[in-house]
Each structure stands twice: as structure tokens, then as C-alpha cells.
Design a protein around this motif. Structure first.
Motif, PDB file in Angstrom:
ATOM      1  N   UNK A  18     -84.683 -11.437  71.982  1.00  0.00           N
ATOM      2  CA  UNK A  18     -85.561 -11.768  73.114  1.00  0.00           C
ATOM      3  C   UNK A  18     -86.678 -10.734  73.260  1.00  0.00           C
ATOM      4  N   UNK A  19     -86.322  -9.478  73.134  1.00  0.00           N
ATOM      5  CA  UNK A  19     -87.337  -8.422  73.250  1.00  0.00           C
ATOM      6  C   UNK A  19     -88.341  -8.485  72.103  1.00  0.00           C
ATOM      7  N   UNK A  20     -87.854  -8.752  70.902  1.00  0.00           N
ATOM      8  CA  UNK A  20     -88.761  -8.879  69.758  1.00  0.00           C
ATOM      9  C   UNK A  20     -89.677 -10.092  69.909  1.00  0.00           C
ATOM     10  N   UNK A  21     -89.153 -11.182  70.446  1.00  0.00           N
ATOM     11  CA  UNK A  21     -89.978 -12.372  70.689  1.00  0.00           C
ATOM     12  C   UNK A  21     -91.065 -12.085  71.713  1.00  0.00           C
ATOM     13  N   UNK A  22     -90.720 -11.319  72.737  1.00  0.00           N
ATOM     14  CA  UNK A  22     -91.708 -10.944  73.745  1.00  0.00           C
ATOM     15  C   UNK A  22     -92.833 -10.121  73.115  1.00  0.00           C
ATOM     16  N   UNK A  23     -92.472  -9.149  72.297  1.00  0.00           N
ATOM     17  CA  UNK A  23     -93.489  -8.339  71.622  1.00  0.00           C
ATOM     18  C   UNK A  23     -94.319  -9.192  70.664  1.00  0.00           C
ATOM     19  N   UNK A  24     -93.669 -10.114  69.977  1.00  0.00           N
ATOM     20  CA  UNK A  24     -94.400 -10.997  69.055  1.00  0.00           C
ATOM     21  C   UNK A  24     -95.398 -11.863  69.822  1.00  0.00           C
ATOM     22  N   UNK A  25     -95.006 -12.331  70.989  1.00  0.00           N
ATOM     23  CA  UNK A  25     -95.922 -13.116  71.822  1.00  0.00           C
ATOM     24  C   UNK A  25     -97.112 -12.272  72.264  1.00  0.00           C
ATOM     25  N   UNK A  26     -96.846 -11.034  72.649  1.00  0.00           N
ATOM     26  CA  UNK A  26     -97.930 -10.134  73.041  1.00  0.00           C
ATOM     27  C   UNK A  26     -98.885  -9.893  71.871  1.00  0.00           C
ATOM     28  N   UNK A  27     -98.342  -9.751  70.687  1.00  0.00           N
ATOM     29  CA  UNK A  27     -99.164  -9.545  69.495  1.00  0.00           C
ATOM     30  C   UNK A  27    -100.052 -10.763  69.251  1.00  0.00           C
ATOM     31  N   UNK A  28     -99.482 -11.957  69.352  1.00  0.00           N
ATOM     32  CA  UNK A  28    -100.264 -13.173  69.119  1.00  0.00           C
ATOM     33  C   UNK A  28    -101.393 -13.331  70.126  1.00  0.00           C
ATOM     34  N   UNK A  29    -101.091 -13.069  71.388  1.00  0.00           N
ATOM     35  CA  UNK A  29    -102.115 -13.179  72.432  1.00  0.00           C
ATOM     36  C   UNK A  29    -103.228 -12.159  72.182  1.00  0.00           C
ATOM     37  N   UNK A  30    -102.847 -10.950  71.846  1.00  0.00           N
ATOM     38  CA  UNK A  30    -103.842  -9.902  71.577  1.00  0.00           C
ATOM     39  C   UNK A  30    -104.686 -10.260  70.362  1.00  0.00           C
ATOM     40  N   UNK A  83    -107.565  -3.268  69.464  1.00  0.00           N
ATOM     41  CA  UNK A  83    -106.994  -2.958  68.154  1.00  0.00           C
ATOM     42  C   UNK A  83    -105.961  -1.837  68.271  1.00  0.00           C
ATOM     43  N   UNK A  84    -106.240  -0.849  69.105  1.00  0.00           N
ATOM     44  CA  UNK A  84    -105.273   0.230  69.342  1.00  0.00           C
ATOM     45  C   UNK A  84    -104.017  -0.316  70.020  1.00  0.00           C
ATOM     46  N   UNK A  85    -104.215  -1.187  71.005  1.00  0.00           N
ATOM     47  CA  UNK A  85    -103.088  -1.800  71.698  1.00  0.00           C
ATOM     48  C   UNK A  85    -102.241  -2.609  70.727  1.00  0.00           C
ATOM     49  N   UNK A  86    -102.893  -3.365  69.870  1.00  0.00           N
ATOM     50  CA  UNK A  86    -102.189  -4.179  68.881  1.00  0.00           C
ATOM     51  C   UNK A  86    -101.385  -3.305  67.933  1.00  0.00           C
ATOM     52  N   UNK A  87    -101.978  -2.226  67.481  1.00  0.00           N
ATOM     53  CA  UNK A  87    -101.283  -1.307  66.584  1.00  0.00           C
ATOM     54  C   UNK A  87    -100.059  -0.703  67.266  1.00  0.00           C
ATOM     55  N   UNK A  88    -100.206  -0.311  68.520  1.00  0.00           N
ATOM     56  CA  UNK A  88     -99.086   0.279  69.266  1.00  0.00           C
ATOM     57  C   UNK A  88     -97.978  -0.747  69.476  1.00  0.00           C
ATOM     58  N   UNK A  89     -98.336  -1.970  69.800  1.00  0.00           N
ATOM     59  CA  UNK A  89     -97.336  -3.009  70.020  1.00  0.00           C
ATOM     60  C   UNK A  89     -96.569  -3.299  68.735  1.00  0.00           C
ATOM     61  N   UNK A  90     -97.267  -3.324  67.609  1.00  0.00           N
ATOM     62  CA  UNK A  90     -96.580  -3.518  66.315  1.00  0.00           C
ATOM     63  C   UNK A  90     -95.638  -2.351  66.020  1.00  0.00           C
ATOM     64  N   UNK A  91     -96.073  -1.156  66.341  1.00  0.00           N
ATOM     65  CA  UNK A  91     -95.231   0.023  66.150  1.00  0.00           C
ATOM     66  C   UNK A  91     -94.005  -0.043  67.066  1.00  0.00           C
ATOM     67  N   UNK A  92     -94.210  -0.444  68.303  1.00  0.00           N
ATOM     68  CA  UNK A  92     -93.097  -0.604  69.249  1.00  0.00           C
ATOM     69  C   UNK A  92     -92.101  -1.636  68.738  1.00  0.00           C
TER      70      UNK A  92
END
Length: 115
Positions: A18-30, A83-92
């Protein structure tokens, strides 16, 4: 902590997913928003190119260029920030996956109870 909170490994895996799906959704939106910002930047740069090639009154041109330059600058800055936010979210996302996997590895199989 996970062992004290969840009854089975499957419960922990569900939480991880669930947490990974949430991060994946954030990545897609970004990524979508970044795509829109990039299109806007190209449009603004094209508008600037066209406007500078036209002959108009100097005062109007200066004001327009100033506003357009500000829009271009702000859009480029937004792209950089996202782009920085996206990179951080992928790292998270990577860290979260590794953390859960490290926590799950020593536990019994997915069918086993933890308590």
C-alpha cells in the motif's frame, strides 16, 4: 515494531505494498505535471522567439518581454523543483522497499503467524 503491530508476514507485505502504491501514484502525478510544465516552457520560449522577431512599440515590447521572461524563469524553476521532488520520492520508494524487505527477511513464511 512491525512484529508487534501485525499478526502475519502477509499483513506486513500488504502494508508495504500500500505504501509503495501511494509513492508510485505520487511519482505518476509528478511526472504528468512535469510533462505539462515542460510543454509550457517550450510554448513560452516559442512565444518569446516570435515576439522578439516582430516589430511593435518599444514600451509594449519591453513590458511584454519582462513578463514573459518572468514566466519562463518561474516555469524553469518549477521544473527544477519538481524534478528534485521526483528524485526524492523515487529514493524514498527504494528505501521503503529495502527497509520492509530487511524487516520481513528474518520472519517466518508469509503463511506463518508472528505472535
Amino acid at each position: 515494531m512491525l512484529i508487534q503491530t501485525y499478526i502475519t508476514v502477509a499483513d506486513i507485505e500488504d502494508l508495504r505494498n500500500r505504501r509503495l502504491e501511494l509513492l508510485e501514484s505520487q511519482i505518476k502525478v509528478t511526472e504528468l505535471y512535469l510533462g505539462n510544465l515542460r510543454k509550457r516552457l517550450v510554448m513560452l520560449q516559442e512565444r518569446k522567439r516570435r515576439r522578439t522577431s516582430r516589430t511593435t512599440r518599444a514600451r509594449t515590447r519591453r513590458g511584454f518581454r519582462k513578463n514573459l521572461a518572468l514566466d519562463i524563469s518561474r516555469t524553469a524553476s518549477s521544473i527544477n523543483n519538481y524534478e528534485k521532488t521526483l528524485s526524492k520520492t523515487r529514493s524514498d520508494q527504494t528505501s521503503l522497499r529495502a527497509s520492509f524487505n530487511d524487516d520481513i527477511a528474518p520472519l517466518p513464511s508469509a503463511e506463518g503467524r508472528l505472535a
